[in-house]
Design a protein around this motif. Structure first.
Motif, PDB file in Angstrom:
ATOM      1  N   ALA A   1       0.763  -1.276   0.145  1.00 45.54           N
ATOM      2  CA  ALA A   1      -0.075   0.005  -0.015  1.00 45.54           C
ATOM      3  C   ALA A   1       0.990   1.186  -0.041  1.00 45.54           C
ATOM      4  CB  ALA A   1      -0.972   0.157   1.253  1.00 45.54           C
ATOM      5  N   SER A   2       1.767   1.246   0.645  1.00 43.50           N
ATOM      6  CA  SER A   2       2.819   2.262   0.603  1.00 43.50           C
ATOM      7  C   SER A   2       4.388   2.007  -0.214  1.00 43.50           C
ATOM      8  CB  SER A   2       3.103   2.734   2.084  1.00 43.50           C
ATOM      9  OG  SER A   2       2.042   3.048   2.726  1.00 43.50           O
ATOM     10  N   LEU A   3       3.798   1.245  -1.425  1.00 42.37           N
ATOM     11  CA  LEU A   3       5.074   1.003  -2.106  1.00 42.37           C
ATOM     12  C   LEU A   3       5.817   2.264  -2.573  1.00 42.37           C
ATOM     13  CD1 LEU A   3       6.326  -0.817  -4.498  1.00 42.37           C
ATOM     14  CD2 LEU A   3       4.612  -0.334  -6.012  1.00 42.37           C
ATOM     15  N   PHE A   4       5.286   3.641  -2.691  1.00 37.05           N
ATOM     16  CA  PHE A   4       5.972   4.534  -2.831  1.00 37.05           C
ATOM     17  C   PHE A   4       6.258   5.502  -1.725  1.00 37.05           C
ATOM     18  CE2 PHE A   4       2.932   3.748  -6.438  1.00 37.05           C
ATOM     19  CZ  PHE A   4       3.895   3.398  -7.210  1.00 37.05           C
ATOM     20  N   GLY A   5       6.572   4.761  -0.607  1.00 34.93           N
ATOM     21  CA  GLY A   5       6.815   5.495   0.565  1.00 34.93           C
ATOM     22  C   GLY A   5       5.941   5.885   1.368  1.00 34.93           C
ATOM     23  N   HIS A   6       5.910   6.184   2.641  1.00 29.87           N
ATOM     24  CA  HIS A   6       4.581   6.633   3.629  1.00 29.87           C
ATOM     25  C   HIS A   6       4.490   8.078   3.195  1.00 29.87           C
ATOM     26  CE1 HIS A   6       4.289   2.714   5.640  1.00 29.87           C
ATOM     27  NE2 HIS A   6       5.802   2.956   5.894  1.00 29.87           N
ATOM     28  N   GLY A   7       3.339   8.510   2.843  1.00 23.02           N
ATOM     29  CA  GLY A   7       2.910   9.727   2.795  1.00 23.02           C
ATOM     30  C   GLY A   7       3.671  10.595   1.901  1.00 23.02           C
ATOM     31  N   PRO A   8       3.945  10.219   0.483  1.00 22.93           N
ATOM     32  CA  PRO A   8       4.393  10.966  -0.389  1.00 22.93           C
ATOM     33  C   PRO A   8       4.096  12.505  -0.427  1.00 22.93           C
ATOM     34  CG  PRO A   8       3.571   9.015  -1.485  1.00 22.93           C
ATOM     35  CD  PRO A   8       2.982   9.118   0.080  1.00 22.93           C
TER      36      PRO A   8
END
Ligand code: PMP
Length: 454
Positions: A86-93
């Motif tokens: 769910a946060s493949l692009f990092g937490h809270g981009p």
């Protein structure tokens, strides 16, 4: 055996577990207090699977930023689980956070399109290649709706799934091939009195003859597949499998649904974009809105036309598809920010470069410990598989699964400051992940594996 896994003794597994458990409990008073305080949540957690992690009491996360977590006791972690994608692009981009703040002031849920809607449709079509899109709230729902749409479009009752696959809490997909070779409901499935095998056929991944047989009577509306099976360790498609699956489904008039919820790790257009697949229906959830609950399902021109005709032919009333919060301005803002500014070519280049290092470093660790395990890979997704050679189907994957050993490894990594996914050994590289974090993962794994293998 259950605890051992190839190359590891039960005694060493138990010792690793005991040591990690003592350290975990001994250094986390706030975490333990939080577990006791959650008296009015079932099992003390907001979602009951959360007690199935390797920890003796649930880890409480105070803060998640980029690829770093801080727990209730102030311990920091390098996060390679990333919310199981769910946060493949990092937490809270940052672009998503900004879009959410701005949208919160203009409305979160209206049951009507916002000005972002048309842009999101264009972005999805350009990225994934299919012309018509719908928004859902979870990948589970997107798969459920897409399967219903496929049945409506074809007028056929059945679906085909691959043994060992997971597509979310989609009831009718919970079937498997039992040890005797017969299909059955999954034994762990609770509260399900129906025999799901009546309308769901199940065949081994990578077995085109079995697909041919399962589709032969032309009663199957839809075949649903992950391009790489990522929920039972990792099973890669053999050369020619996807070409064959496409050819056979097309010949039998069965729609092909490709679920890219995890394989979005492959590249900006998912596995479909990277390897030129041609699904009739495409599903992706989890990371697609940067961690905000949203999923999308896309249709080919022909599938959309047939689904449209089916909808026009029904009596007035609700179709049974869609939910109130789906397609909300909140989701559209997050989708647009993720697609335009977060899931970029540059982001994937970074993710893949780090995953190259993870694959090489972890492979070297396993080889030098003499363990008969290997590393499998799907873009930014890296998996340690407890078998010497690549897996070919779900049955092999089940045979390479050692829950007690895996839980001991996960807890031992966790107390060393590294979080990987629960239930199997999956690790993700995000655009926010640093090279130093990857080196810490490799060194923590080296230490844990040394203790196990001696
Ligand atoms: N499809 C695949 C391939 C998945 O791995 C998952 C979840 N692990 C889902 C669908 C369902 O996602 P969600 O739990 O967000 O509904």
């Amino acid at each position: 055996s259950f605890a051992e896994g190839p190359g590891v003794s039960p005694a060493r597994t138990a010792a690793l577990r005991a040591e990690a458990e003592a350290l975990y409990l001994g250094t986390r008073p706030n975490t333990r207090a939080a577990a006791e305080a959650a008296a009015h949540l079932l099992d003390g957690v907001p979602m009951h699977w959360m007690v199935d992690w390797s920890t003796p009491v649930p880890l409480v996360i105070r803060e998640a930023q980029g690829a770093r977590l801080v727990d209730a006791d102030g311990h920091g972690y390098d996060d390679f689980c990333l919310g199981d994608t769910a946060s493949l692009f990092g937490h809270g981009p940052a672009p998503v956070a900004e879009a959410l703040i701005a949208q919160a002031r203009r409305g979160l849920a209206t049951m009507l399109p916002s000005p972002d809607a048309a842009a999101v449709g264009d972005l999805l079509a350009a990225r994934f290649g299919l012309p018509f899109w719908q928004i859902a709230t979870t990948a589970t729902d997107a798969n459920r709706f897409a399967l219903r749409a496929a049945r409506a479009a074809t007028g056929r009752p059945r679906i085909l799934v691959f043994d060992g696959a997971y597509h979310g809490a989609v009831d009718e997909v919970f079937v498997e091939i039992g040890p005797d070779g017969r299909v059955r409901n999954r034994p762990a499935l609770i509260g399900e009195p129906r025999d799901l095998t009546v309308l769901t056929r199940v065949v081994p991944f990578n077995d085109l003859d079995a697909v041919e047989t399962a589709l032969a009577d032309n009663t199957v509306a839809c075949a649903i597949a992950e391009p790489v099976m990522t929920n039972c360790a990792m099973v890669l498609p053999q050369p020619g499998f996807h070409e064959g699956l496409r050819e056979i489904t097309r010949r039998h008039g069965t729609l092909l649904l490709i679920d890219e919820t995890h394989t979005l790790s492959t590249g900006p257009g998912g596995y479909t974009g990277a390897f030129g697949l041609h699904p009739d229906i495409f599903v992706v959830g989890k990371a697609i809105a940067g961690g905000v609950p949203a999923a999308v399902w896309g249709m080919s021109e022909e599938a959309a036309a047939r689904f449209g005709a089916a909808r026009r032919n029904r009596p007035d009333g609700h179709s049974g598809l869609g939910t109130t919060l789906s397609g909300s301005p909140l989701q559209l803002a997050a989708l647009r920010a993720t697609l335009e500014k977060v899931a970029t070519e540059d982001a994937y280049a970074h993710m893949n470069r780090l995953a190259d290092r993870m694959e090489a470093g972890l492979s070297q660790v396993l080889a030098s410990a003499g363990l008969p395990w290997h590393v499998a890979r799907c873009g930014a997704r890296v998996e340690v598989v407890r078998a010497p050679a690549p897996l070919t189907d779900g049955r092999q994957a089940k045979g390479a699964h050692y829950p007690a050993l895996e839980a001991a490894i996960h807890l031992a990594l966790l107390v060393r400051g590294v979080l990987i996914s629960p239930f199997h050994d999956m690790m993700l590289a995000s655009p926010a992940t640093g090279e130093d974090q990857v080196e810490r993962l490799i060194e923590a794994t080296r230490d844990v594996v040394r203790r196990l293998a001696g």
